[in-house]
Write a protein that holds these residues in place. Structure first.
Motif, PDB file in Angstrom:
ATOM      1  N   PHE A   1       0.829  -1.208   0.000  1.00 38.46           N
ATOM      2  CA  PHE A   1       0.000   0.000   0.000  1.00 38.46           C
ATOM      3  C   PHE A   1       0.870   1.268   0.000  1.00 38.46           C
ATOM      4  O   PHE A   1       0.539   2.253  -0.677  1.00 38.46           O
ATOM      5  N   LEU A   2       1.983   1.240   0.745  1.00 42.56           N
ATOM      6  CA  LEU A   2       2.881   2.394   0.752  1.00 42.56           C
ATOM      7  C   LEU A   2       3.495   2.627  -0.624  1.00 42.56           C
ATOM      8  O   LEU A   2       3.580   3.767  -1.101  1.00 42.56           O
ATOM      9  N   ARG A   3       3.910   1.518  -1.255  1.00 45.48           N
ATOM     10  CA  ARG A   3       4.537   1.644  -2.572  1.00 45.48           C
ATOM     11  C   ARG A   3       3.528   2.177  -3.595  1.00 45.48           C
ATOM     12  O   ARG A   3       3.856   3.028  -4.421  1.00 45.48           O
ATOM     13  N   ARG A   4       2.314   1.672  -3.514  1.00 41.08           N
ATOM     14  CA  ARG A   4       1.304   2.156  -4.458  1.00 41.08           C
ATOM     15  C   ARG A   4       0.949   3.607  -4.175  1.00 41.08           C
ATOM     16  O   ARG A   4       0.707   4.395  -5.108  1.00 41.08           O
ATOM     17  N   ALA A   5       0.912   3.978  -2.903  1.00 43.42           N
ATOM     18  CA  ALA A   5       0.622   5.375  -2.559  1.00 43.42           C
ATOM     19  C   ALA A   5       1.691   6.300  -3.140  1.00 43.42           C
ATOM     20  O   ALA A   5       1.378   7.367  -3.690  1.00 43.42           O
ATOM     21  N   LYS A   6       2.962   5.891  -3.034  1.00 43.62           N
ATOM     22  CA  LYS A   6       4.051   6.707  -3.594  1.00 43.62           C
ATOM     23  C   LYS A   6       3.892   6.863  -5.106  1.00 43.62           C
ATOM     24  O   LYS A   6       4.136   7.941  -5.657  1.00 43.62           O
ATOM     25  N   ALA A   7       3.501   5.767  -5.752  1.00 43.70           N
ATOM     26  CA  ALA A   7       3.306   5.829  -7.207  1.00 43.70           C
ATOM     27  C   ALA A   7       2.131   6.742  -7.555  1.00 43.70           C
ATOM     28  O   ALA A   7       2.191   7.506  -8.525  1.00 43.70           O
ATOM     29  N   HIS A   8       1.065   6.668  -6.772  1.00 43.82           N
ATOM     30  CA  HIS A   8      -0.084   7.552  -7.011  1.00 43.82           C
ATOM     31  C   HIS A   8       0.312   9.019  -6.819  1.00 43.82           C
ATOM     32  O   HIS A   8      -0.118   9.894  -7.591  1.00 43.82           O
ATOM     33  N   ILE A   9       1.132   9.272  -5.807  1.00 44.17           N
ATOM     34  CA  ILE A   9       1.583  10.649  -5.570  1.00 44.17           C
ATOM     35  C   ILE A   9       2.408  11.136  -6.753  1.00 44.17           C
ATOM     36  O   ILE A   9       2.258  12.282  -7.211  1.00 44.17           O
ATOM     37  N   ALA A  10       3.264  10.263  -7.268  1.00 44.90           N
ATOM     38  CA  ALA A  10       4.087  10.632  -8.423  1.00 44.90           C
ATOM     39  C   ALA A  10       3.226  10.959  -9.637  1.00 44.90           C
ATOM     40  O   ALA A  10       3.610  11.775 -10.476  1.00 44.90           O
ATOM     41  N   ARG A  11       2.051  10.352  -9.706  1.00 40.76           N
ATOM     42  CA  ARG A  11       1.129  10.606 -10.823  1.00 40.76           C
ATOM     43  C   ARG A  11       0.124  11.718 -10.506  1.00 40.76           C
ATOM     44  O   ARG A  11      -0.796  11.962 -11.272  1.00 40.76           O
ATOM     45  N   ARG A  12       0.315  12.345  -9.356  1.00 39.81           N
ATOM     46  CA  ARG A  12      -0.605  13.400  -8.889  1.00 39.81           C
ATOM     47  C   ARG A  12      -2.023  12.860  -8.676  1.00 39.81           C
ATOM     48  O   ARG A  12      -3.004  13.593  -8.758  1.00 39.81           O
ATOM     49  N   GLU A  13      -2.128  11.578  -8.365  1.00 38.72           N
ATOM     50  CA  GLU A  13      -3.434  10.972  -8.058  1.00 38.72           C
ATOM     51  C   GLU A  13      -3.618  10.997  -6.539  1.00 38.72           C
ATOM     52  O   GLU A  13      -3.547   9.975  -5.850  1.00 38.72           O
ATOM     53  N   TYR A  14      -3.831  12.193  -6.038  1.00 40.02           N
ATOM     54  CA  TYR A  14      -3.789  12.414  -4.598  1.00 40.02           C
ATOM     55  C   TYR A  14      -4.915  11.698  -3.850  1.00 40.02           C
ATOM     56  O   TYR A  14      -4.712  11.219  -2.723  1.00 40.02           O
TER      57      TYR A  14
END
Length: 343
Positions: free
Chosen positions: A279-292
Motif C-alpha cells: 500500500f505504501l509503494r502504491r501510494a508513492k506511485a499515485h503521488i508521483a502521478r498526482r493521483e492524490y
C-alpha cells in the motif's frame, strides 16, 4: 528424495545399512529401533549433513534443477495424453473442425489450449467460428509461404493476448504454464528465485535499476511457473511472489515509471490484502502521478493496519507539500494566461 538418487559422484555420501548392521548396530537393535520409531534417524541425519557440505552444494543444486526439468517434461507428456483424450471425447463436428490444423506445429499448440477450458468444454472452442477462421487464415498464409510458423505464432498470440479480444481472458487462463512440485522439488526453485532477487537488490543499491528489474522479473517468473502441492507450499510461493512484485514496483518507481509501479503493487495487494509495504509503494506511485485521492486512500489503509506507521505520516506530509506547490503553479499559470499585455 532418496540418498541413492543424488549421491552419484559425491564424495562422502552416506551409505544405507547393509548386512543387518549400521554403525555397530546389531540386528536385534535394528528391530528394537524400528519398533520405537528411531530406526533410520542415523542415515537421515547423515544424509542431511552431507547435503549441507560446501563441496556437495553444486552437485545437489544440479540434481534439484534436473528434478524440476523432469517434472516439467512429465507434465507436458501428461498434457499431450489429456489432449488426445479430449479430442476423442469431443463430438464429431469438433474433431472434423480441428483435424486440418493438427499437422501444423503452431496451430496444434493453439488447439491444445482448448483442453484447459474452465468448464471442460473442448467442443465450444473447436466449434467457435471466429477461432476457426483465425486458424484457417493462419494456415493458408503458412501453406502459401507468405508467413513463417514463428510469425504466425506471434500473430495469433498477439491477437489472443489483446485485452480487446473477447477470447483474451479465457486464453490467458488456459495458456498459463505451471508445474506442480512437492516440497523437496519446490525448495530449490524458490532458492533460485531468491538468488535472482538478491542479485536484483545488489544492482538496485548500485542504482542500476533496469538491470535489477530483469532479475526481479526472473524471480517472479519462477514463482509464476511453480504451484505447490499443499496449502503451506502455495502460501510460501505466494509470499515470495509478493516480494518479487514489491521489488519490481520499487524499481519502476526509481525509473520514474509510476504506472507500472501501481500495477505491480496492486498485484501484490491482491495476494496479500494487508501488506503495508504494498500500500505504501502504491501510494508513492499515485503521488508521483498526482493521483492524490487514490494516494490518500492507500495511506489511510496503511494507518488502519498500522496506526503508528511513521512512513505513512511522512508521505502524507510530502503529498501535502506537493499539492500546495501544484496549486501555486496553477494560480501562476492562470494569472499569466489572463494577463492583458498593452501594445
Amino acid at each position: 528424495m532418496s540418498a541413492s538418487s543424488v549421491t552419484g559422484g559425491i564424495v562422502g555420501a552416506p551409505t544405507p545399512p547393509s548386512g543387518g548392521q549400521f554403525g555397530g548396530m546389531s540386528g536385534g537393535d535394528n528391530i528394537q529401533s524400528i519398533m520405537n520409531g528411531t530406526y533410520g534417524k542415523g542415515i537421515e541425519n547423515s544424509f542431511k549433513e552431507f547435503c549441507e557440505r560446501p563441496e556437495n552444494k553444486a552437485q545437489m543444486i544440479k540434481h534439484q534443477q534436473s528434478e524440476i526439468r523432469k517434472a516439467g517434461r512429465l507434465q507436458r507428456k501428461m498434457k499431450a495424453m489429456e489432449f488426445k483424450e479430449k479430442v476423442l471425447e469431443s463430438d464429431y463436428d469438433a474433431q472434423k473442425n480441428i483435424a486440418p490444423f493438427l499437422e501444423n506445429r503452431v496451430l496444434r499448440k493453439i488447439v491444445q489450449t482448448f483442453t484447459n477450458d474452465p468448464r471442460n468444454d473442448f467442443s465450444k472452442w473447436a466449434s467457435n467460428p471466429l477461432v476457426l477462421e483465425m486458424l484457417q487464415q493462419a494456415k493458408e498464409l503458412m501453406d502459401e509461404g507468405r508467413m513463417s510458423e514463428d510469425e504466425a505464432e506471434r500473430l495469433i498470440l498477439a491477437q489472443l493476448k489483446d485485452p480487446a479480444n473477447p477470447a483474451y481472458h479465457d486464453f490467458k487462463l488456459k495458456t498459463k504454464q505451471v508445474v506442480r512440485l512437492g516440497t523437496n522439488e519446490l525448495v530449490p526453485a524458490l532458492n533460485e528465485q531468491l538468488k535472482e532477487r538478491r542479485q536484483g537488490n545488489e544492482l538496485y543499491k548500485a542504482r542500476k535499476f533496469q538491470a535489477a528489474l530483469r532479475h526481479y522479473h526472473n524471480g517472479l517468473g519462477i514463482c509464476n511457473f511453480v504451484v505447490g502441492m499443499s496449502g503451506a507450499d502455495q502460501k510460501e510461493i505466494d509470499s515470495n511472489k509478493v516480494h518479487c512484485l514489491l521489488n519490481i514496483s520499487a524499481a519502476h518507481l526509481a525509473l520514474k515509471e509510476p504506472g507500472q509501479a501501481v500495477k505491480h503493487a496492486t498485484e501484490a495487494i491482491e495476494l496479500d490484502p494487508k501488506n503495508v509495504k504494498a500500500f505504501l509503494r502504491r501510494a508513492k506511485a499515485h503521488i508521483a502521478r498526482r493521483e492524490y485521492n487514490l494516494a490518500t486512500a492507500d495511506l489511510s489503509t496503511v494507518k488502519d493496519i498500522e496506526p503508528w506507521n511513521w512512513e505513512a505520516e511522512e508521505e502524507e506530509k510530502r503529498m501535502s507539500l506537493m499539492k500546495k506547490k501544484d496549486l501555486e503553479k496553477d494560480k501562476a499559470f492562470s494569472k499569466d494566461a489572463f494577463t492583458v499585455t498593452e501594445c
